[in-house]
Structure formats: structure tokens, C-alpha cells
Design an enzyme around this catalytic site. Sequence first.
Site, PDB file in Angstrom:
ATOM      1  N   ARG A 208       0.861  -1.177   0.000  1.00 51.97           N
ATOM      2  CA  ARG A 208       0.000   0.000   0.000  1.00 51.97           C
ATOM      3  C   ARG A 208       0.900   1.230   0.000  1.00 51.97           C
ATOM      4  O   ARG A 208       2.043   1.180   0.465  1.00 51.97           O
ATOM      5  CB  ARG A 208      -0.900   0.006   1.232  1.00 51.97           C
ATOM      6  N   LYS A 241      -1.463  -0.657   7.135  1.00 49.12           N
ATOM      7  CA  LYS A 241      -2.793  -1.086   7.568  1.00 49.12           C
ATOM      8  C   LYS A 241      -2.723  -2.411   8.312  1.00 49.12           C
ATOM      9  O   LYS A 241      -3.519  -2.673   9.209  1.00 49.12           O
ATOM     10  CB  LYS A 241      -3.703  -1.206   6.347  1.00 49.12           C
ATOM     11  N   ARG A 313      -0.939  -2.202  -6.683  1.00 47.68           N
ATOM     12  CA  ARG A 313      -1.117  -3.315  -5.739  1.00 47.68           C
ATOM     13  C   ARG A 313      -2.042  -4.374  -6.349  1.00 47.68           C
ATOM     14  O   ARG A 313      -1.751  -5.572  -6.286  1.00 47.68           O
ATOM     15  CB  ARG A 313      -1.706  -2.763  -4.437  1.00 47.68           C
ATOM     16  N   HIS A 336      -3.025  -9.252   4.010  1.00 45.10           N
ATOM     17  CA  HIS A 336      -4.452  -9.326   4.281  1.00 45.10           C
ATOM     18  C   HIS A 336      -4.704 -10.015   5.618  1.00 45.10           C
ATOM     19  O   HIS A 336      -3.946 -10.906   6.023  1.00 45.10           O
ATOM     20  CB  HIS A 336      -5.174 -10.097   3.172  1.00 45.10           C
ATOM     21  N   TYR A 346     -10.149 -10.509  -5.279  1.00 48.43           N
ATOM     22  CA  TYR A 346      -9.598 -10.807  -6.606  1.00 48.43           C
ATOM     23  C   TYR A 346     -10.347 -11.924  -7.323  1.00 48.43           C
ATOM     24  O   TYR A 346      -9.765 -12.677  -8.105  1.00 48.43           O
ATOM     25  CB  TYR A 346      -8.106 -11.132  -6.470  1.00 48.43           C
TER      26      TYR A 346
END
Length: 369
Positions: A208, A241, A313, A336, A346
Site C-alpha cells: 500500500r 494497515k 497493488r 491481508h 480478486y
Amino acid sequence: MGGLVFVARVVVSGSRRESWTVLGDDGAVVEPAERFLSFLTDSGRSPNTVKAYAHDLRDWCEFLAGRGLDWTAVEVEDVAAFVAWLRLPPVARGAAVAVLPVGEYCAGSTINRKLAAVGSMYVHASRSGVAVHAALSVWRPAGRRGGARSFLHHVSKSKPVATPVVRVRAGRRTPRTLSEDEVAALVAACERGRDRLLLAVLAGTGMRIGEALGLRHEDWDAAECQVRVVPRDNDNRARSKSPVPRTIPVPPALVRSYADYLHEEYGDVDSDYVFVNLWAGRVGSPLGYAAVYDLVRRLRARTGIDFDPHWLRHTYATRLLRAEVPVEVVSLLLGHASVNTTTTTYAHLSVADTRVALVRAGLLTQDAS
């Protein structure tokens, strides 16, 4: 709550931590929103996440204020009315305005996100002992289809699962990606080695933008060709994140680009940060989000390619999945929270991807005719 409601940035006293809160038109803090947003900040959620929650809760508070509703006494019908209110353009949301809108102002996915934020605030309030009257989320034991219960019912033999009492059908949004030629064109259009490296890092690691801007020199392991993403507080407010550090293998070419940047442009600058101001602002200070988006605007104009940093990304993840890298590995590389996030985000195979899979399985020949 009364009248318009606003979102305000807060700097936590005695630290560099940033948070966000919700204010009424009298300048006073909206207490239920503030308690929940403070909880998120204290729990280590990123300022950007807290800001997003604050904007969603602002809408809820403004909706309640416009109708004179007590936040602890809302009913399911009020939640449904909130959904209808969100679909109206802002100029038509006043109680005295009656319009028949053309289309919807907020997409279904946006409405669901706002409902999730509101529901989370109520769950937190109820767990903190606040006597809320009606549920914005219903709780039911896992594995059961019926028997919906208020989230105030905390005792169950099986783990409770939160389910929104109102949910809007939303189409699945396909992540935007770039072709290899487009990525190469964007990198080539950069006039500075620093900017070329930044785009190459995003495209070659799936980071990110906040993670890339927070990189320190100690995070690079040139000998092993890998880069480490470490959650930490940064001077430029860039944040990772993911709360857990992760290590990403990178190609030797990316390590060479990093070395070239240090030799040709970085020089004797005294900074721990990899991406810093070198030609504008305070030299050596970490590059900020505003500088990155200024670069994006320039690259869009030079190349004619419409993109934002997060597309790189998506491109990285899609390339790995098409190369049959296990989804568990892709999820780990992206940082994730769960594999389900990766598979949901995805699930966008194109017709060409489908054909390749069928050919590989022997169900189609390579010749499309």
C-alpha cells in the site's frame, strides 16, 4: 445532536498519534461517536481507518439530528430511512425537501460500509454498558438460519455472528489493474530516480502507498533480496494497515534500483526514511501523501494513463494469481487479515483467464475456433 455535523482531526496530547472525531454544529463532541472512535484509536487502528469511520458516523449523526431522534432509541424503520436518506443527493436530504431523485447518490457498497460503521458503534456501546433500545445489528448463533436476536443478547452456547439488520444489494467491484506495458510506461515517465523507485516498489511488492512511504533503510535486506514492512508511527503520518510485520521477496533489479537511487540522488542526506524530500520542502523529511498524488497527476498528464497507486497493488496480486501462486501466499504477501479477503477481492478472472484454465484442464483446445 443538532443541525449539521462535522468531522475534525485530533492530535493526541503528548504524542504524534492522530485521530478523528465528530462535532455538532455547536462545536461540541458527539459523545457516542467520540467514544467509539477513541476506542479504535486506542486499539491501534490507523488514522485513515478512524477517519473513514468518522465520516460514516457523521452521516448517521446528521440523519438523527435532522429528525430529532435519540441515538439510543432508534428502530429498524429508522435504519431503513437512513438508507433512503443516503441515496438522496445532499441538497435533498433536508426534512422539508421532497424530491424524486434520478439514480442514487451513494452506491450500494458505500451504504453497506456506512451501515457496518454504525453497527460497530452500537455493538461497542452495548458492550460498554450503554442501554441502547433497538439493534442496528442482530446476533444469531453461528450455523443457525433463524432465531435472530438483538446484539444485547451476549450469552450463547456457540459463537455469535453479527449480521446487519438492513443490507443493500451491491454489485461486486472489479479491482482496476494495469498492463505490463502501462506499468513500464509510468516508470519510464518519472523524471527522478526516487519516483521511479517508488512506482517500482509498489508494482514489485504490492505494498500500500502508506507502507511504501513508511519504509526505512533498515527494512531493506539487499543480500537476501527482500523488503520488510513494519507497522510503526511515522513523521509523515504514513501507516501500515496490517498490524503484523511481513517480509516480501523482491527481484534483484529492484534492489539495484534502490542502490542506484541512494548513490545518484540520496547521497549524504541524513534520514532513516527511504522516500524523502530532495528538491522541495525540508530536504530529508519523509515524502508525504500529497507529494505522491502530485506525482500521480503529472504522470497521468504525461502518459495519458488513468491510474492511482493502489492499482499497482491490484496489478501485483492479479499477476501472482494468474501465475498460479497459491492464494494463501498471495494473502501473506499483501498483508491481508485473512485469505477470504484475498479471494473475495480478486475474484475477477477474465474470459481469457477462464479459457487458459479450461485449456490447462484439457477441457478446451488452445485453438478458440
